[in-house]
Motif scaffolding. Structure first.
Motif, PDB file in Angstrom:
ATOM      1  N   ASP A 144       0.861   3.801  -8.104  1.00 47.58           N
ATOM      2  CA  ASP A 144       0.456   3.089  -6.897  1.00 47.58           C
ATOM      3  C   ASP A 144       0.950   1.654  -7.026  1.00 47.58           C
ATOM      4  O   ASP A 144       0.822   1.034  -8.093  1.00 47.58           O
ATOM      5  CB  ASP A 144      -1.066   3.099  -6.735  1.00 47.58           C
ATOM      6  CG  ASP A 144      -1.596   4.438  -6.233  1.00 47.58           C
ATOM      7  OD1 ASP A 144      -0.776   5.275  -5.804  1.00 47.58           O
ATOM      8  OD2 ASP A 144      -2.824   4.637  -6.279  1.00 47.58           O
TER       9      ASP A 144
ATOM     10  N   VAL B 164       3.129   7.116   1.579  1.00 47.76           N
ATOM     11  CA  VAL B 164       3.413   7.936   0.404  1.00 47.76           C
ATOM     12  C   VAL B 164       4.905   8.240   0.373  1.00 47.76           C
ATOM     13  O   VAL B 164       5.458   8.769   1.340  1.00 47.76           O
ATOM     14  CB  VAL B 164       2.608   9.253   0.416  1.00 47.76           C
ATOM     15  CG1 VAL B 164       3.025  10.138  -0.760  1.00 47.76           C
ATOM     16  CG2 VAL B 164       1.115   8.969   0.371  1.00 47.76           C
TER      17      VAL B 164
ATOM     18  N   LEU C  29      -8.451   6.758  -7.115  1.00 49.14           N
ATOM     19  CA  LEU C  29      -7.350   6.028  -6.500  1.00 49.14           C
ATOM     20  C   LEU C  29      -7.456   6.166  -4.984  1.00 49.14           C
ATOM     21  O   LEU C  29      -7.271   7.256  -4.441  1.00 49.14           O
ATOM     22  CB  LEU C  29      -6.007   6.594  -6.982  1.00 49.14           C
ATOM     23  CG  LEU C  29      -5.807   6.617  -8.502  1.00 49.14           C
ATOM     24  CD1 LEU C  29      -4.570   7.424  -8.868  1.00 49.14           C
ATOM     25  CD2 LEU C  29      -5.709   5.202  -9.046  1.00 49.14           C
TER      26      LEU C  29
ATOM     27  N   ARG D 206       2.256   4.683  -2.433  1.00 46.08           N
ATOM     28  CA  ARG D 206       2.127   5.616  -3.561  1.00 46.08           C
ATOM     29  C   ARG D 206       3.449   6.359  -3.720  1.00 46.08           C
ATOM     30  O   ARG D 206       4.029   6.818  -2.726  1.00 46.08           O
ATOM     31  CB  ARG D 206       0.984   6.591  -3.304  1.00 46.08           C
ATOM     32  CG  ARG D 206       0.835   7.717  -4.334  1.00 46.08           C
ATOM     33  CD  ARG D 206      -0.508   8.410  -4.163  1.00 46.08           C
ATOM     34  NE  ARG D 206      -1.590   7.484  -4.502  1.00 46.08           N
ATOM     35  CZ  ARG D 206      -2.796   7.514  -3.932  1.00 46.08           C
ATOM     36  NH1 ARG D 206      -3.071   8.401  -2.992  1.00 46.08           N
ATOM     37  NH2 ARG D 206      -3.718   6.643  -4.297  1.00 46.08           N
TER      38      ARG D 206
ATOM     39  N   GLU E 289       2.094  13.737  -2.044  1.00 43.97           N
ATOM     40  CA  GLU E 289       0.894  13.618  -2.868  1.00 43.97           C
ATOM     41  C   GLU E 289       0.072  14.901  -2.906  1.00 43.97           C
ATOM     42  O   GLU E 289      -0.856  15.021  -3.712  1.00 43.97           O
ATOM     43  CB  GLU E 289       0.022  12.459  -2.394  1.00 43.97           C
ATOM     44  CG  GLU E 289      -0.610  12.629  -1.043  1.00 43.97           C
ATOM     45  CD  GLU E 289      -1.474  11.433  -0.635  1.00 43.97           C
ATOM     46  OE1 GLU E 289      -1.735  10.563  -1.494  1.00 43.97           O
ATOM     47  OE2 GLU E 289      -1.871  11.375   0.544  1.00 43.97           O
TER      48      GLU E 289
ATOM     49  N   SER F 170       0.858  -1.185   0.000  1.00 48.56           N
ATOM     50  CA  SER F 170       0.000   0.000   0.000  1.00 48.56           C
ATOM     51  C   SER F 170       0.897   1.238   0.000  1.00 48.56           C
ATOM     52  O   SER F 170       1.074   1.911   1.019  1.00 48.56           O
ATOM     53  CB  SER F 170      -0.924  -0.008   1.224  1.00 48.56           C
ATOM     54  OG  SER F 170      -1.776   1.123   1.210  1.00 48.56           O
TER      55      SER F 170
ATOM     56  N   SER G 142       4.432  -0.705 -11.385  1.00 48.91           N
ATOM     57  CA  SER G 142       3.877  -1.207 -10.126  1.00 48.91           C
ATOM     58  C   SER G 142       4.253  -2.668  -9.903  1.00 48.91           C
ATOM     59  O   SER G 142       4.101  -3.190  -8.797  1.00 48.91           O
ATOM     60  CB  SER G 142       2.353  -1.056 -10.124  1.00 48.91           C
ATOM     61  OG  SER G 142       1.762  -1.902 -11.097  1.00 48.91           O
TER      62      SER G 142
ATOM     63  N   SER H 182      -6.712   6.037  -0.930  1.00 49.48           N
ATOM     64  CA  SER H 182      -5.519   6.406  -0.165  1.00 49.48           C
ATOM     65  C   SER H 182      -4.630   5.187   0.057  1.00 49.48           C
ATOM     66  O   SER H 182      -5.106   4.054   0.173  1.00 49.48           O
ATOM     67  CB  SER H 182      -5.926   6.995   1.187  1.00 49.48           C
ATOM     68  OG  SER H 182      -6.679   8.171   1.014  1.00 49.48           O
ATOM     69  N   MET H 183      -3.335   5.434   0.113  1.00 48.66           N
ATOM     70  CA  MET H 183      -2.354   4.400   0.402  1.00 48.66           C
ATOM     71  C   MET H 183      -1.828   4.586   1.826  1.00 48.66           C
ATOM     72  O   MET H 183      -1.821   5.705   2.358  1.00 48.66           O
ATOM     73  CB  MET H 183      -1.190   4.469  -0.583  1.00 48.66           C
ATOM     74  CG  MET H 183      -1.561   4.160  -2.024  1.00 48.66           C
ATOM     75  SD  MET H 183      -1.788   2.398  -2.357  1.00 48.66           S
ATOM     76  CE  MET H 183      -3.495   2.381  -2.909  1.00 48.66           C
TER      77      MET H 183
END
Length: 428
Positions: free
Chosen positions: A118, A381, A375, A59, A385, A57, A130, A377-378
């Motif tokens: 992501d 980061v 997209l 980004r 972002e 998870s 990815s 949330s991760m």
């Protein structure tokens, strides 16, 4: 010219006391990696390093360039000639590639046309990056550094790091070795003489204003179209310096692994004869467009080809160069296939190209970059972002508590015009 490209699969990347390749595990010493990337560049203020793995998870934003670590094992020259190594002609001998991983340059935004990926979620399938083990260099430059100097500092840091990591594969045994052979166009076997002669016309963005590409270290906007051996590209003869829209930007990784070149080599001697590659540029003024297209078509005609594959980079202004080239080639009786993405609006109903010609009768679409995507949330980061609102494809309000809503334009490589990804469009 013969190049053997040895693929050394990297199945995991981890931090450790030394930088080395232990079987299929790439171990990194953080301090050595930072030192290799930094070099002696006085413009750099700091470098942080992160590892992002498929399925996490995570980004990464904003991304400047992506580079595959490689090392020249046999033959003349070294990786990234004219920038890291000498300007000796490359593309022969043997090169090792650390397949499955990359170096990414990240950090403060240079130009609004930068991108993100992501590592999981609905955005991940739109970018092959990815699926890689990504070694991210989060770089900050000193205050009052110009945008152009900022780009140079990050570009060179990424190349230095990729060469440093590539050295770990110098003495490794590749799992697979691909042989690429290219001979003078006059040397055609009797068995191949009945096959259609096909060339590749490789358009590279070169408009200035941070839309630049480098051939043997030279900015392409100052060069006329020229012939190159396609194997030179695999040794890093072409390097990205672009802050163009992320979706159709050719990163250095894309150039190193150009799928059009790979496919033409694969089919050479089977259903076509691959005779060579002409590099051309995308220009700003009408006079430069005419001059460059005339020269490129002349080179193609001199190769005595039956057909051409024409790829472009970017959108808008480069559409004019593309259609000009296509029309002039078709007028010469040379069948031309164009690979392009589209900017057809979020509903797909707008004019998708800025310029067209009736002679463009064989066009491959790699998708609509204006298509919108949500997209989530991760958990982590890498980078920042919050700048999504300033990026091409984003807008004020793109970032919310739920995540990011933006156009595919923000995802690195989503509509890459070398045909790197899986998106396409069909006429209905």
């Amino acid at each position: 010219m013969v190049l053997d490209l040895g693929h050394i699969p990297v199945e995991d990347v981890e931090w450790g006391p030394k930088t080395l390749l232990d079987g299929s595990i790439l171990q990194l010493n953080r301090e050595d990696l930072v030192a290799s990337a930094w070099g002696n560049d006085p413009r750099i203020a700091s470098i942080e390093t992160e590892i992002a793995k498929p399925g996490e998870s995570v980004r990464i934003i904003p991304i400047k360039d992506v580079i595959e670590p490689r090392v020249k094992v046999e033959g003349k020259g070294g990786m990234f000639p004219g920038l890291i190594s000498s300007v000796e002609t490359v593309g022969e001998g043997r090169t090792h590639a650390l397949s499955g991983c990359s170096v990414m340059t990240v950090g403060q935004i240079v130009g609004f046309q930068e991108g993100m990926i992501d590592m999981s979620g609905p955005g991940a399938p739109y970018s092959s990056f990815s699926k890689l083990l990504n070694i991210a260099l989060v770089i900050k430059v000193k205050e009052r550094i110009s945008r152009h100097e900022h780009e140079v500092a990050l570009r060179m840091a990424g190349l230095r790091a990729a060469v440093f990591l590539g050295e770990t594969g110098r003495h490794a045994q590749p799992v697979e070795i691909q042989r690429f052979e290219m001979y003078p166009t006059t040397q055609v076997s009797r068995a191949d003489r009945h096959l259609p002669r096909v060339a590749y016309l490789y358009m590279l963005l070169s408009q200035g204003l941070l839309h630049d590409t480098y051939l043997y270290g030279r900015d392409l906007k100052n060069l006329l179209p020229t012939l190159i051996m396609p194997t030179e590209v695999m040794d890093g003869a072409i390097v990205s310096g672009n802050c163009v829209s992320a979706c159709d930007k050719n990163t250095t990784y894309h150039h190193q692994n150009n799928p059009i070149i790979n496919e033409l080599f694969k089919r050479d001697g089977q259903d076509l004869h691959f005779v060579g590659t002409v590099v051309t540029n995308a220009n700003v003024t009408l006079m430069d467009k005419e001059r460059s297209s005339n020269y490129a078509v002349k080179l193609i005609e001199m190769l005595g080809v039956d057909g051409v594959i024409l790829s472009k980079e970017g959108f808008g202004n480069p559409d004019a160069d593309t259609m000009m080239l296509c029309a002039k080639l078709e007028e010469k009786g040379i069948a031309t296939t164009v690979i392009t993405d589209e900017f057809a609006g979020v509903d797909g109903r707008s004019q998708s190209l800025a310029d067209t010609t009736p002679r463009a009768n064989a066009l491959v679409s790699v998708g609509n970059a204006n298509e919108r995507i949500a997209l989530p949330s991760m958990a982590k980061v890498i980078g920042d972002e919050t700048i999504i609102d300033k990026m091409a494809g984003g807008q004020p309000g793109s970032l919310s508590e739920q995540g990011i809503t933006a156009e595919l334009q923000v995802i690195v490589g989503a509509t890459n015009e070398l045909g790197f990804e899986l998106l396409s469009s069909r006429e209905t």
